[in-house]
Design a protein around this motif. Structure first.
Motif, short mmCIF file in Angstrom:
data_model
loop_
_atom_site.label_atom_id
_atom_site.label_comp_id
_atom_site.label_asym_id
_atom_site.label_seq_id
_atom_site.Cartn_x
_atom_site.Cartn_y
_atom_site.Cartn_z
N GLY A 284 0.54 70.61 60.76
CA GLY A 284 -0.65 70.76 59.93
C GLY A 284 -0.44 70.23 58.52
O GLY A 284 -1.18 70.60 57.60
N GLU A 285 0.55 69.36 58.36
CA GLU A 285 0.85 68.80 57.05
C GLU A 285 0.17 67.44 56.93
O GLU A 285 0.80 66.39 57.14
CB GLU A 285 2.37 68.69 56.87
CG GLU A 285 3.06 70.05 56.92
CD GLU A 285 4.57 69.97 57.04
OE1 GLU A 285 5.23 70.99 56.81
OE2 GLU A 285 5.08 68.87 57.38
N GLN A 286 -1.11 67.45 56.59
CA GLN A 286 -1.90 66.23 56.60
C GLN A 286 -1.40 65.14 55.65
O GLN A 286 -1.23 63.99 56.06
CB GLN A 286 -3.36 66.55 56.31
CG GLN A 286 -4.27 65.33 56.43
CD GLN A 286 -5.59 65.52 55.76
OE1 GLN A 286 -5.66 66.06 54.67
NE2 GLN A 286 -6.67 65.11 56.41
N LEU B 228 -0.09 61.49 57.03
CA LEU B 228 -0.77 60.24 56.68
C LEU B 228 0.18 59.29 55.95
O LEU B 228 0.14 58.07 56.17
CB LEU B 228 -1.99 60.53 55.82
CG LEU B 228 -3.15 61.24 56.54
CD1 LEU B 228 -4.27 61.58 55.55
CD2 LEU B 228 -3.71 60.37 57.67
N ALA B 229 1.02 59.85 55.08
CA ALA B 229 1.98 59.00 54.37
C ALA B 229 2.96 58.35 55.34
O ALA B 229 3.29 57.16 55.21
CB ALA B 229 2.73 59.83 53.33
N VAL C 160 -5.38 62.93 62.70
CA VAL C 160 -5.04 63.70 61.50
C VAL C 160 -6.29 63.97 60.68
O VAL C 160 -6.53 65.10 60.23
CB VAL C 160 -3.98 62.96 60.65
CG1 VAL C 160 -3.79 63.67 59.31
CG2 VAL C 160 -2.66 62.89 61.39
N ASN C 161 -7.11 62.95 60.49
CA ASN C 161 -8.34 63.12 59.71
C ASN C 161 -9.41 63.87 60.51
O ASN C 161 -10.19 64.64 59.94
CB ASN C 161 -8.89 61.76 59.28
CG ASN C 161 -8.11 61.17 58.12
OD1 ASN C 161 -8.06 61.73 57.04
ND2 ASN C 161 -7.48 60.03 58.35
N PHE C 162 -9.44 63.66 61.81
CA PHE C 162 -10.43 64.32 62.67
C PHE C 162 -10.25 65.83 62.64
O PHE C 162 -11.22 66.58 62.65
CB PHE C 162 -10.28 63.82 64.10
CG PHE C 162 -11.36 64.28 65.04
CD1 PHE C 162 -12.55 63.58 65.14
CD2 PHE C 162 -11.17 65.40 65.84
CE1 PHE C 162 -13.55 64.00 66.02
CE2 PHE C 162 -12.15 65.82 66.71
CZ PHE C 162 -13.35 65.12 66.80
N ASN C 163 -9.01 66.25 62.56
CA ASN C 163 -8.70 67.68 62.55
C ASN C 163 -8.44 68.21 61.15
O ASN C 163 -7.83 69.26 60.99
CB ASN C 163 -7.47 67.95 63.42
CG ASN C 163 -7.74 67.65 64.88
OD1 ASN C 163 -8.79 67.98 65.39
ND2 ASN C 163 -6.80 66.99 65.53
N ASP C 164 -8.92 67.48 60.15
CA ASP C 164 -8.76 67.92 58.77
C ASP C 164 -9.34 69.31 58.58
O ASP C 164 -10.45 69.61 59.00
CB ASP C 164 -9.51 66.94 57.84
CG ASP C 164 -9.37 67.32 56.38
OD1 ASP C 164 -8.29 67.79 56.01
OD2 ASP C 164 -10.34 67.14 55.64
#
Length: 268
Positions: A86-88, A92-93, A118-122
């Motif tokens: 859960g470390e968005q 992403l980096a 990752v963005n979908f489950n933001d």
């Protein structure tokens, strides 16, 4: 007295140094592990849910064996481990770093797909408006970023294993984004900002023509123009609505758009 305190401090400092010398250095159990074992241990940790330790192992692997397939795979697995944690931002980096370093990698399609996930489950996203009293405070940027990532998969890698699911998520995101615009339009309408409501609803129609939320966007336009006394624009919007949605739930028994006083109840 002062000299005595200085002596005591010196003794204490000397004892602390000697004590440090007595403690054994922490041994790195992975120091002599070859790349295959280090990767295998990292995967075992990740499969058992030990993402923090898995990331450390993957990072050691990349540092010690920077060239070859193990390092590249470790980079991808680091991104996935951060995602599962859960470390968005970290995920992403890691994804962006891999894509920049290996733009032609045979599995780069997966990294674009993972970026979409990752963005979908933001956690703070457009989708939270379902449980929020005021969705207009939510920023749909994550949903747009997810859409763009999935689009990369579908357009650039049409034969990818991840293309079908990416396409399905794109369709969902289109309607979610359209619904967000419609929600904002209704927010404006309820506060008497009819011009803003009509403009936001029109934007949803232009941007997301095939989305189911377009029906509601047209409905908002009809009511907004009616409230402004702009009968020509109201009739035009209503004509388009009736043509495309002849059985709309927003009609009353007589086939007319429902009364102004009750329309907002559809949003409750």
């Amino acid at each position: 007295m002062q000299k005595r305190l200085l002596k005591l401090a010196a003794v204490a400092f000397a004892l602390s140094l000697s004590a440090c010398g007595l403690l054994p250095d922490k041994v790195d159990e992975t120091a002599n592990w070859p790349a295959p074992r280090l990767y295998s241990e990292a995967k075992d940790e990740m499969n058992s849910g030990g993402y923090d330790k898995a990331i450390k192992y993957f990072e050691k692997l990349e540092s010690r064996y920077p060239f070859g397939t193990y390092a590249q795979q470790a980079q991808m697995d680091i991104a996935y481990a951060h995602y599962r944690q859960g470390e968005q931002p970290e995920a992403l980096a890691a994804i962006d770093r891999f894509i920049k370093l290996h733009p032609n990698h045979p599995n780069v399609d997966y990294m674009y797909y993972l970026r979409g996930l990752v963005n979908f489950n933001d956690k703070v996203s457009i989708f939270d408006f379902l449980a929020s009293e005021d969705a207009t405070e939510r920023d749909p940027k994550a949903a747009r970023d997810a859409f763009d990532a999935f689009k990369q998969v579908v357009v650039r890698f049409p034969n990818s294993t991840y293309a079908p699911d990416s396409l399905a998520r794109m369709k969902y995101l289109v309607n979610a984004l359209a619904q967000y615009d419609v929600h904002v339009a209704t927010y404006y309408y309820r506060r008497g900002a009819y011009v803003a409501a009509a403009n936001r609803a029109e934007n949803a129609i232009k941007e997301y023509r095939d989305a189911p939320a377009v029906e509601e966007a047209l409905f908002v336009m009809v009511r907004s123009y009616d409230a402004l006394g702009m009968t020509q624009l109201r009739d035009d919007a209503e004509r388009v609505m009736k043509k495309n949605y002849p059985n709309s739930r927003f009609y009353n028994g007589g086939g007319q758009v429902v009364a102004k006083a009750t329309w907002w109840k559809f949003w409750k």
